[in-house]
Design a protein around this motif. Sequence first.
Motif, PDB file in Angstrom:
ATOM      1  N   ASN A 109      -9.240 -16.641   2.393  1.00 49.74           N
ATOM      2  CA  ASN A 109      -9.932 -15.381   2.085  1.00 49.74           C
ATOM      3  C   ASN A 109      -9.014 -14.192   2.311  1.00 49.74           C
ATOM      4  N   THR A 110      -9.197 -13.165   1.489  1.00 53.85           N
ATOM      5  CA  THR A 110      -8.385 -11.949   1.643  1.00 53.85           C
ATOM      6  C   THR A 110      -8.825 -11.191   2.894  1.00 53.85           C
ATOM      7  N   ARG A 111      -7.923 -10.421   3.445  1.00 55.08           N
ATOM      8  CA  ARG A 111      -8.248  -9.598   4.607  1.00 55.08           C
ATOM      9  C   ARG A 111      -9.203  -8.475   4.197  1.00 55.08           C
ATOM     10  N   GLU A 112     -10.040  -8.060   5.140  1.00 59.64           N
ATOM     11  CA  GLU A 112     -11.033  -7.024   4.856  1.00 59.64           C
ATOM     12  C   GLU A 112     -10.388  -5.705   4.446  1.00 59.64           C
ATOM     13  N   ASP A 113      -9.254  -5.387   5.071  1.00 64.18           N
ATOM     14  CA  ASP A 113      -8.627  -4.086   4.796  1.00 64.18           C
ATOM     15  C   ASP A 113      -7.573  -4.139   3.697  1.00 64.18           C
ATOM     16  N   ALA A 114      -7.375  -5.328   3.068  1.00 61.71           N
ATOM     17  CA  ALA A 114      -6.340  -5.444   2.041  1.00 61.71           C
ATOM     18  C   ALA A 114      -6.666  -4.613   0.808  1.00 61.71           C
ATOM     19  N   LYS A 115      -7.919  -4.660   0.374  1.00 59.63           N
ATOM     20  CA  LYS A 115      -8.313  -3.937  -0.841  1.00 59.63           C
ATOM     21  C   LYS A 115      -8.150  -2.433  -0.662  1.00 59.63           C
ATOM     22  N   GLN A 116      -8.550  -1.927   0.501  1.00 61.23           N
ATOM     23  CA  GLN A 116      -8.430  -0.493   0.772  1.00 61.23           C
ATOM     24  C   GLN A 116      -6.963  -0.068   0.831  1.00 61.23           C
ATOM     25  N   LEU A 117      -6.119  -0.910   1.434  1.00 56.83           N
ATOM     26  CA  LEU A 117      -4.694  -0.591   1.514  1.00 56.83           C
ATOM     27  C   LEU A 117      -4.076  -0.498   0.123  1.00 56.83           C
ATOM     28  N   ILE A 118      -4.306  -1.517  -0.707  1.00 57.25           N
ATOM     29  CA  ILE A 118      -3.714  -1.533  -2.042  1.00 57.25           C
ATOM     30  C   ILE A 118      -4.238  -0.364  -2.877  1.00 57.25           C
ATOM     31  N   ALA A 119      -5.540  -0.092  -2.769  1.00 56.52           N
ATOM     32  CA  ALA A 119      -6.127   1.020  -3.520  1.00 56.52           C
ATOM     33  C   ALA A 119      -5.489   2.349  -3.119  1.00 56.52           C
ATOM     34  N   THR A 120      -5.270   2.537  -1.816  1.00 52.54           N
ATOM     35  CA  THR A 120      -4.657   3.783  -1.324  1.00 52.54           C
ATOM     36  C   THR A 120      -3.215   3.903  -1.800  1.00 52.54           C
ATOM     37  N   LEU A 121      -2.466   2.804  -1.736  1.00 51.20           N
ATOM     38  CA  LEU A 121      -1.066   2.829  -2.176  1.00 51.20           C
ATOM     39  C   LEU A 121      -0.969   3.126  -3.667  1.00 51.20           C
ATOM     40  N   LYS A 161      -3.334  -5.491  11.585  1.00 54.22           N
ATOM     41  CA  LYS A 161      -4.191  -4.924  10.538  1.00 54.22           C
ATOM     42  C   LYS A 161      -3.318  -4.262   9.479  1.00 54.22           C
ATOM     43  N   LEU A 162      -3.649  -4.522   8.210  1.00 58.68           N
ATOM     44  CA  LEU A 162      -2.866  -3.943   7.126  1.00 58.68           C
ATOM     45  C   LEU A 162      -2.984  -2.428   7.081  1.00 58.68           C
ATOM     46  N   SER A 163      -4.097  -1.891   7.582  1.00 57.65           N
ATOM     47  CA  SER A 163      -4.271  -0.437   7.589  1.00 57.65           C
ATOM     48  C   SER A 163      -3.195   0.251   8.416  1.00 57.65           C
ATOM     49  N   ALA A 164      -2.561  -0.506   9.324  1.00 53.45           N
ATOM     50  CA  ALA A 164      -1.487   0.064  10.144  1.00 53.45           C
ATOM     51  C   ALA A 164      -0.288   0.455   9.290  1.00 53.45           C
ATOM     52  N   ILE A 165      -0.168  -0.122   8.093  1.00 53.61           N
ATOM     53  CA  ILE A 165       0.938   0.236   7.198  1.00 53.61           C
ATOM     54  C   ILE A 165       0.815   1.691   6.764  1.00 53.61           C
ATOM     55  N   LEU A 166      -0.418   2.138   6.522  1.00 55.17           N
ATOM     56  CA  LEU A 166      -0.639   3.540   6.154  1.00 55.17           C
ATOM     57  C   LEU A 166      -0.304   4.463   7.324  1.00 55.17           C
ATOM     58  N   THR A 167      -0.677   4.025   8.535  1.00 61.22           N
ATOM     59  CA  THR A 167      -0.327   4.803   9.727  1.00 61.22           C
ATOM     60  C   THR A 167       1.190   4.891   9.886  1.00 61.22           C
ATOM     61  N   LEU A 168       1.859   3.757   9.689  1.00 59.92           N
ATOM     62  CA  LEU A 168       3.322   3.712   9.759  1.00 59.92           C
ATOM     63  C   LEU A 168       3.944   4.674   8.760  1.00 59.92           C
ATOM     64  N   LYS A 169       3.433   4.655   7.530  1.00 60.07           N
ATOM     65  CA  LYS A 169       3.983   5.505   6.476  1.00 60.07           C
ATOM     66  C   LYS A 169       3.786   6.985   6.804  1.00 60.07           C
ATOM     67  N   ASN A 170       2.596   7.325   7.319  1.00 60.61           N
ATOM     68  CA  ASN A 170       2.315   8.719   7.663  1.00 60.61           C
ATOM     69  C   ASN A 170       3.183   9.209   8.819  1.00 60.61           C
ATOM     70  N   ILE A 171       3.327   8.357   9.853  1.00 56.97           N
ATOM     71  CA  ILE A 171       4.157   8.734  11.004  1.00 56.97           C
ATOM     72  C   ILE A 171       5.616   8.881  10.587  1.00 56.97           C
ATOM     73  N   ALA A 172       6.072   7.967   9.732  1.00 62.75           N
ATOM     74  CA  ALA A 172       7.460   8.040   9.271  1.00 62.75           C
ATOM     75  C   ALA A 172       7.714   9.314   8.473  1.00 62.75           C
ATOM     76  N   SER A 173       6.731   9.709   7.644  1.00 67.80           N
ATOM     77  CA  SER A 173       6.876  10.948   6.868  1.00 67.80           C
ATOM     78  C   SER A 173       6.938  12.163   7.793  1.00 67.80           C
ATOM     79  N   LYS A 174       6.077  12.173   8.823  1.00 67.23           N
ATOM     80  CA  LYS A 174       6.091  13.272   9.786  1.00 67.23           C
ATOM     81  C   LYS A 174       7.406  13.291  10.572  1.00 67.23           C
ATOM     82  N   THR A 175       7.893  12.089  10.915  1.00 66.01           N
ATOM     83  CA  THR A 175       9.162  11.998  11.640  1.00 66.01           C
ATOM     84  C   THR A 175      10.294  12.604  10.824  1.00 66.01           C
TER      85      THR A 175
END
Length: 304
Positions: free
Chosen positions: A132-144, A237-251
């Motif tokens: 089964n796909t992860r619960e947050d996978a669809k939201q991550l891909i949609a956001t990207l 959690k895959l949603s952490a990828i969005l957090t990583l991307k945001n923190i990296a942009s701020k950095t």
Amino acid sequence: MEALPQIDCFAFDKTGTLTLGEFSIKEVVIQNDLLQSEYDQQKVLAIAAALELYSEHPIAKAFTSYRDLLVKPEKVTVHSGSGIIGHMNQQIFKLGKPSWLLEAETLDRYKNAQCVLLADDKFIAAFYLSDNTREDAKQLIATLKEQEYHCLILSGDNQQGCNNVAQELEIDEVFSNLSAKDKMHILQSKQSSNTIVMVGDGVNDSPVFSAAHVSVAMGSGTDVAKNGADVILLSNKLSAILTLKNIASKTKQIIWQNYLWAFTYNLIMLPLAMSGYITPYLAVIGMSASSILVISNSLRLLKK
């Protein structure tokens, strides 16, 4: 944290990354002429479970409950990304990907199986598993995709399984039945015009990580994969990828702010100090104040 480069593309392994990697056996297909012989469903599952005991792939966990302590393979060899070979009862058993073990004629029939079992190079059984796909996978891909990132799957799993996940998550490109070398070649072919983040968790992803601009390993992944990754998602959690991307942009933004301040300060203060308009103690105070300002600006990254 070092700032990420400007990313164009996200490449995902499927099993254990976009999916939970918690397989269960859905169907076992045994060669027709063997159904009434010693190779019944219980026997082939026990043999497969004994071989999978040596594997670190998530698929191996699906066979754990079928383990029979009386079935003990010897001289076991693990072929990373392909399968396992072991000796039992004066026979050589092979368990692995259909594309690795089957001839073209038989492969066409069982190409959608996750793995097949052979005894002395004779087809015994095919195993079909579900995940089964992860619960947050669809939201991550949609956001990207909303942010205009290109998303693709690089997986060693069969085509049907990859296509099902890609269709559910609306992935842009799908590459299935890949070895680690195949993944590297595809990744390198796309790097000429893209900056790529590779996200995975398996042992097969370790060499691919070294080829990607940025590599991200799931916290539940193998130690080999995590050792070769630039980033490890401890939350799993895959949603952490969005957090990583945001923190990296701020950095990256704060780094440039600090550079601008440091260059401006030195451009103004050094000539004044050298010409004697600023006394040494004032220059020391100014330099200390400059350092405090840079550190304070960097501490803004700690704010949520």
